[in-house]
Design an enzyme around this catalytic site. Structure first.
Site, PDB file in Angstrom:
ATOM      1  N   ASN A 179      39.916  20.825 -49.323  1.00 13.28           N
ATOM      2  CA  ASN A 179      38.711  20.643 -48.509  1.00 13.28           C
ATOM      3  C   ASN A 179      39.004  20.752 -47.020  1.00 13.28           C
ATOM      4  O   ASN A 179      38.291  21.430 -46.269  1.00 13.28           O
ATOM      5  CB  ASN A 179      38.086  19.281 -48.800  1.00 13.28           C
ATOM      6  CG  ASN A 179      37.499  19.185 -50.182  1.00 13.28           C
ATOM      7  OD1 ASN A 179      37.461  20.146 -50.937  1.00 13.28           O
ATOM      8  ND2 ASN A 179      37.037  18.006 -50.545  1.00 13.28           N
ATOM      9  N   ARG A 505      28.289  33.161 -56.955  1.00 16.14           N
ATOM     10  CA  ARG A 505      29.692  33.016 -57.348  1.00 16.14           C
ATOM     11  C   ARG A 505      29.746  33.000 -58.869  1.00 16.14           C
ATOM     12  O   ARG A 505      28.858  32.454 -59.523  1.00 16.14           O
ATOM     13  CB  ARG A 505      30.299  31.715 -56.815  1.00 16.14           C
ATOM     14  CG  ARG A 505      30.306  31.573 -55.308  1.00 16.14           C
ATOM     15  CD  ARG A 505      31.074  30.318 -54.885  1.00 16.14           C
ATOM     16  NE  ARG A 505      30.773  29.935 -53.520  1.00 16.14           N
ATOM     17  CZ  ARG A 505      31.381  30.435 -52.452  1.00 16.14           C
ATOM     18  NH1 ARG A 505      32.325  31.340 -52.609  1.00 16.14           N
ATOM     19  NH2 ARG A 505      31.054  30.039 -51.240  1.00 16.14           N
ATOM     20  N   ARG A 535      31.345  33.324 -49.196  1.00 10.64           N
ATOM     21  CA  ARG A 535      32.611  33.050 -48.521  1.00 10.64           C
ATOM     22  C   ARG A 535      33.740  32.767 -49.499  1.00 10.64           C
ATOM     23  O   ARG A 535      33.632  31.916 -50.364  1.00 10.64           O
ATOM     24  CB  ARG A 535      32.448  31.864 -47.564  1.00 10.64           C
ATOM     25  CG  ARG A 535      33.629  31.628 -46.643  1.00 10.64           C
ATOM     26  CD  ARG A 535      33.726  32.747 -45.619  1.00 10.64           C
ATOM     27  NE  ARG A 535      32.483  32.816 -44.866  1.00 10.64           N
ATOM     28  CZ  ARG A 535      32.281  32.119 -43.736  1.00 10.64           C
ATOM     29  NH1 ARG A 535      33.217  31.373 -43.261  1.00 10.64           N
ATOM     30  NH2 ARG A 535      31.134  32.217 -43.104  1.00 10.64           N
ATOM     31  N   HIS A 565      21.341  33.148 -51.841  1.00 11.62           N
ATOM     32  CA  HIS A 565      21.934  31.924 -52.384  1.00 11.62           C
ATOM     33  C   HIS A 565      21.164  31.412 -53.594  1.00 11.62           C
ATOM     34  O   HIS A 565      21.487  30.367 -54.145  1.00 11.62           O
ATOM     35  CB  HIS A 565      21.955  30.866 -51.264  1.00 11.62           C
ATOM     36  CG  HIS A 565      22.763  29.654 -51.571  1.00 11.62           C
ATOM     37  ND1 HIS A 565      22.204  28.395 -51.678  1.00 11.62           N
ATOM     38  CD2 HIS A 565      24.083  29.496 -51.811  1.00 11.62           C
ATOM     39  CE1 HIS A 565      23.153  27.517 -51.946  1.00 11.62           C
ATOM     40  NE2 HIS A 565      24.305  28.151 -52.038  1.00 11.62           N
ATOM     41  N   TYR A 598      30.990  20.453 -61.655  1.00 16.48           N
ATOM     42  CA  TYR A 598      29.915  20.214 -60.696  1.00 16.48           C
ATOM     43  C   TYR A 598      28.681  19.711 -61.431  1.00 16.48           C
ATOM     44  O   TYR A 598      28.328  20.218 -62.501  1.00 16.48           O
ATOM     45  CB  TYR A 598      29.538  21.495 -59.953  1.00 16.48           C
ATOM     46  CG  TYR A 598      30.584  22.055 -59.038  1.00 16.48           C
ATOM     47  CD1 TYR A 598      31.851  21.498 -58.940  1.00 16.48           C
ATOM     48  CD2 TYR A 598      30.299  23.171 -58.249  1.00 16.48           C
ATOM     49  CE1 TYR A 598      32.803  22.029 -58.096  1.00 16.48           C
ATOM     50  CE2 TYR A 598      31.251  23.701 -57.400  1.00 16.48           C
ATOM     51  CZ  TYR A 598      32.506  23.137 -57.328  1.00 16.48           C
ATOM     52  OH  TYR A 598      33.449  23.665 -56.494  1.00 16.48           O
ATOM     53  N   ARG A 694      25.224  14.287 -50.232  1.00 17.16           N
ATOM     54  CA  ARG A 694      26.635  14.282 -50.577  1.00 17.16           C
ATOM     55  C   ARG A 694      27.550  14.251 -49.353  1.00 17.16           C
ATOM     56  O   ARG A 694      28.472  13.477 -49.278  1.00 17.16           O
ATOM     57  CB  ARG A 694      26.977  15.516 -51.421  1.00 17.16           C
ATOM     58  CG  ARG A 694      28.365  15.464 -52.014  1.00 17.16           C
ATOM     59  CD  ARG A 694      28.695  16.768 -52.704  1.00 17.16           C
ATOM     60  NE  ARG A 694      28.865  17.865 -51.760  1.00 17.16           N
ATOM     61  CZ  ARG A 694      28.652  19.146 -52.035  1.00 17.16           C
ATOM     62  NH1 ARG A 694      28.224  19.484 -53.229  1.00 17.16           N
ATOM     63  NH2 ARG A 694      28.833  20.072 -51.126  1.00 17.16           N
ATOM     64  N   HIS A 722      26.058  18.153 -56.947  1.00 20.72           N
ATOM     65  CA  HIS A 722      25.694  19.458 -56.382  1.00 20.72           C
ATOM     66  C   HIS A 722      24.219  19.808 -56.563  1.00 20.72           C
ATOM     67  O   HIS A 722      23.728  20.771 -55.980  1.00 20.72           O
ATOM     68  CB  HIS A 722      26.575  20.539 -57.033  1.00 20.72           C
ATOM     69  CG  HIS A 722      26.512  21.870 -56.385  1.00 20.72           C
ATOM     70  ND1 HIS A 722      25.901  22.959 -56.966  1.00 20.72           N
ATOM     71  CD2 HIS A 722      26.985  22.296 -55.186  1.00 20.72           C
ATOM     72  CE1 HIS A 722      25.998  23.997 -56.161  1.00 20.72           C
ATOM     73  NE2 HIS A 722      26.646  23.629 -55.075  1.00 20.72           N
TER      74      HIS A 722
END
Length: 819
Positions: A179, A505, A535, A565, A598, A694, A722
């Site tokens: 992270n 992703r 990314r 997204h 997640y 979060r 998430h």
């Protein structure tokens, strides 16, 4: 409580009752109140000061929307604009058209510096109080970079928490490193770019890029030093007590050293490439985040020292096992102890382990790029050689080595981190996976959805969805038996005409992609939106995009000016009564591996209006024009900001009129200044607000006369929270939404996002249950204080511990068994 069976009356009672404000602390004297600020009072020297050293800490990232210093992220000016124009932090907001009733009282707040027009109906006292508070004052906003590091503090606490199994603590050491590495690459790298470009614009909290750069480096250093202490003083001794020994090389017996030297010479030495820096050789390139050994040698006594760099290979095992015992020596220690084999006939004078982090902020102008694929490939190549933004080095590193590295890498002393302990904990995942069940959390196997079952024993998925909407909750429900099955059955169903999907992703061995290829081979019309700008997943997505095209699938590579997204897919099916649309709108990626780690939600629905909205969205991906109006979905950058603002304002207006107002919002990040202001106004109107955020949160809760009705919670535990859930109670009406967007400027204005209403009362009850369980958690929940620090929630002496993740696992087991 069984969410699927909760009655509407029960749910109404649940959310209408006076809410117990969990673990709210008293107002800090140095935190600004509306009264003090309107009187010119001060909030103290540093409203964003970090917590004291004994405060507790945090965890995340690598998710689909990890913090990034994109232009749409607002690293510098962080514009409040509704449109995508480049505007300063003090520019007027372009307000959405109000959807409120025509009889609302318009209140002119032009005297308030934030200049956001409001259409709230308010009493005269409310208007006076609202106008007396300057909601543009920077002291009302927390800094987003500090907020990220506060989250990482909570992640690190998971490694320090003795209540966690030992190898779970080891895993969080690795998570924390991953992270912070990403934070340094993206956020600190972006700040350094802004400083180099001479940018001095302030963020909403009143900080320039240079001020943020200095502060976050100091705070990150403190956290990394604490991580090192945690390993030295807690984790390593605890491992030793459990029979897992990480030994220093000089602790090995003569026979063991001989055995390790043989291993080095046969297996490691051939992979090493020493790179020397001298008049005949330029300073070697040092790859991003690679662990390296700096070596000073000389050919004879009195001769000049020569600098060489040896990269510790990442394709070798980091923890080298000694025999069959749980005894390990680190690979870098083995390399250092056997340098005479790599540098024969010279004297090894000194060594130091070090690691560099390079900026990830390499961009191209999409508007002028002739080929988006070529542009992404160039970005990937340039990222390898980007500016160094951090040097980690052993605490006792020789000054000569340090001087060379600082000079050649052009580093400020603030960018140098001296650490006592391993410099890279990412490989500690290897230790966490040791076969020691007693030191780990019990395994969790995601369960079949009670209505869907498994593919082998359940009804056809489209029959189930057409009967009633299905809400899936990962990792409690198996991704393979729900979302993946939805697309697999579509690929094989002879009545399916077309499949469309948006991929942000996905796994490197994605079955989702293979399923879409199978669908094309089966004669379906298949269109896939693959976001090449995701990314750190650009290379993976490029490979999948090429495979999809080779299969004859229509592939869109993204949208100019926006990052896509959405987590959406659409199935078009011919049925007896005509063409039916089946939709999936989720909060998480089409990624089978992250779906096990997640926490995410997804709606499977045959709602025709939602399907038609997705048709419009997918036509935008493959076409070039975007709709702004939708039947049910909230779509960014279309109607989403306007709708969220209207919902918050409507709740506030009705609360002023005496109705029961309530907002509960769960998200990853709350950063958008306009929505922060709207929440402040709703709190001032008496609306009871719980925010489950979060990590990043700009809003300050608990400020007298401004946000005293707002509580901000953060849940950090076994699974990464998430999902996004938005609940608004307006009088007798309940509104529920879930989808891909956080309340960030980049999500609302500069990304393509999709949020869906949840209208089925049974599914609304399930969302109630999820939110209520999280708000009652006394194991994983933290509550934000007004200064931006967090306090861990504790159970009362006479009550049992509530662990939300354990509760959801048990609930999933029970429901599966019951069906």
């Amino acid at each position: 409580m069984n969410g699927d069976d909760t009655s509407e009356a029960d749910r109404s009672e649940q959310w209408n009752r006076p809410t117990e404000r969990p673990n709210r602390t008293t107002q800090d004297d140095d935190v600004p109140t509306a009264r003090a600020m309107s009187d010119g009072g001060s909030s103290g020297d540093d409203a964003d000061a970090t917590a004291e050293d004994d405060a507790t800490l945090a965890y995340d990232t690598g998710a689909d929307d990890a913090p990034a210093a994109d232009p749409d992220d607002g690293t510098g000016s962080e514009p409040d604009a509704v449109d995508a124009e480049d505007r300063g932090p003090d520019a007027d907001e372009s307000e959405p058209t109000s959807a409120l009733p025509a009889d609302t009282l318009s209140v002119d707040e032009a005297s308030v510096a934030d200049a956001a027009a409001t259409t709230d109906s308010a009493s005269e006292g409310d208007v006076v109080r609202a106008e007396s508070v300057d909601l543009s004052d920077p002291r009302y906003y927390l800094n987003r970079e500090h907020s990220v590091l506060e989250f990482q503090r909570r992640v690190l606490h998971e490694a320090m928490d003795e209540k966690n199994p030992l190898l779970e603590r080891v895993k969080f050491l690795a998570i924390f490193t991953t992270n912070v590495d990403e934070f340094i690459r993206k956020r600190v790298g972006g700040l350094k770019q802004q400083i180099a470009a001479g940018i001095t614009e302030e963020t909403p909290d009143g900080r320039t890029p240079r001020e943020q750069w200095r502060e976050v480096l100091a705070e990150a250093r403190s956290l990394l030093e604490r991580q090192s202490r945690c390993y030295r003083e807690e984790i390593r001794p605890a491992l030793h007590e459990e029979g897992i020994h990480i030994v220093d090389y000089d602790e090995l017996s003569t026979a063991e050293q001989r055995e390790v030297r043989d291993y080095f010479e046969s297996s490691v030495l051939p992979t090493l490439t020493p790179l020397t820096f001298d008049p005949a050789h330029p300073f070697p390139f040092i790859s991003n985040q690679s662990l390296s050994l700096a070596v000073l040698t000389r050919e004879r006594p009195g001769a000049d020292l020569t600098f060489s760099r040896v990269k510790i290979p990442r394709n070798q095992v980091r923890f080298v096992q000694l025999g069959d015992d749980d005894r390990y020596v680190l690979l870098e220690d083995i390399v250092r102890a056997n340098l005479d084999l790599l540098f024969p006939d010279v004297e090894v004078v000194d060594t130091a382990l070090f690691r560099v982090t390079r900026n990830a902020e390499v961009r191209r102008d999409e508007e002028v790029a002739e080929d988006l694929i070529e542009m992404i490939e160039e970005v990937l190549e340039e990222r390898r050689f980007a500016t160094v933004v951090r040097l980690e080095i052993e605490e006792d590193a020789p000054e000569g080595i340090l001087e060379i590295l600082r000079r050649e890498l052009e580093l400020d002393e603030r960018e140098v981190f001296h650490l006592d302990g391993p410099l890279d904990y990412r490989d500690f995942f290897e230790l966490a996976d040791l076969d020691r069940e007693e030191l780990q959390l019990p395994d969790w196997t995601p369960q079949p959805h009670p209505r869907l079952g498994t593919r082998g024993d359940g009804r056809p998925i489209f029959d189930v969805i057409r009967d009633r909407d299905v809400l899936v909750h990962h990792p409690y429900h198996a991704f393979e038996d729900t979302v993946q099955r939805f697309l697999e059955e579509a690929a094989e169903d002879p009545d399916v005409l077309a499949i469309k999907a948006a991929i942000y992703r996905t796994a490197s061995d994605s079955k989702i992609i293979e399923t879409l290829i199978d669908a094309a081979r089966n004669g379906k019309q298949v269109a896939v939106m693959v976001e090449l700008k995701a990314r750190f997943d650009e290379e993976n997505n490029l490979e999948w995009a090429k495979k999809l095209e080779e299969a004859g699938i229509h592939v869109a590579y993204g949208t100019i000016g926006y990052k896509t997204h959405t987590k959406t897919s659409l199935v078009v099916r011919e049925e007896d009564d005509g063409v039916q649309l089946y939709s999936h709108i989720g909060t998480g990626n089409y990624h089978s591996e992250t779906a096990k780690q997640y926490e995410d939600l997804g709606l499977l629905t045959a709602d025709h209006d939602i399907g038609q909205d997705l048709v419009r969205v997918f036509n935008y991906f493959t076409g070039h024009s975007m709709h702004r109006d939708y039947r049910k979905l909230l779509i960014a950058p279309g109607n989403m900001r306007e709708r969220f603002v209207d919902l918050v304002r409507t709740v506030a207006r009705r609360a002023r009129d005496g109705d029961n107002g309530r907002i509960v919002a769960k998200m990853n990040r709350l950063e958008d200044p306009q929505l922060v202001r709207e929440l402040y106004r709703a709190s001032m109107a008496g609306v009871d607000i719980d925010l489950i955020v979060r990590d990043i949160c700009r809003l300050r809760p608990g400020l007298e006369d401004v946000s005293e009705n707002i509580t901000v919670h953060s849940v950090v535990g076994r699974f990464l929270e998430h999902s996004r859930i938005f609940y608004f109670r307006v009088g007798d009406e309940d509104c529920y939404y879930t989808g891909s967007a956080d309340w960030m400027t980049r999500n609302l204005d500069n990304r393509v996002e999709a949020v869906t209403p949840i209208e089925d009362p049974r599914l609304q009850s399930r969302l109630d249950e999820i939110l209520e369980t999280l708000l009652q958690d006394t194991r994983n929940r933290w509550v934000m204080q007004s200064d931006g620090t967090y306090e861990r929630c504790r159970k009362r002496v006479d009550e049992a511990t509530t662990d939300a993740h354990a509760t959801f696992m048990e609930s999933a087991r029970e429901r599966t068994t019951r069906h």
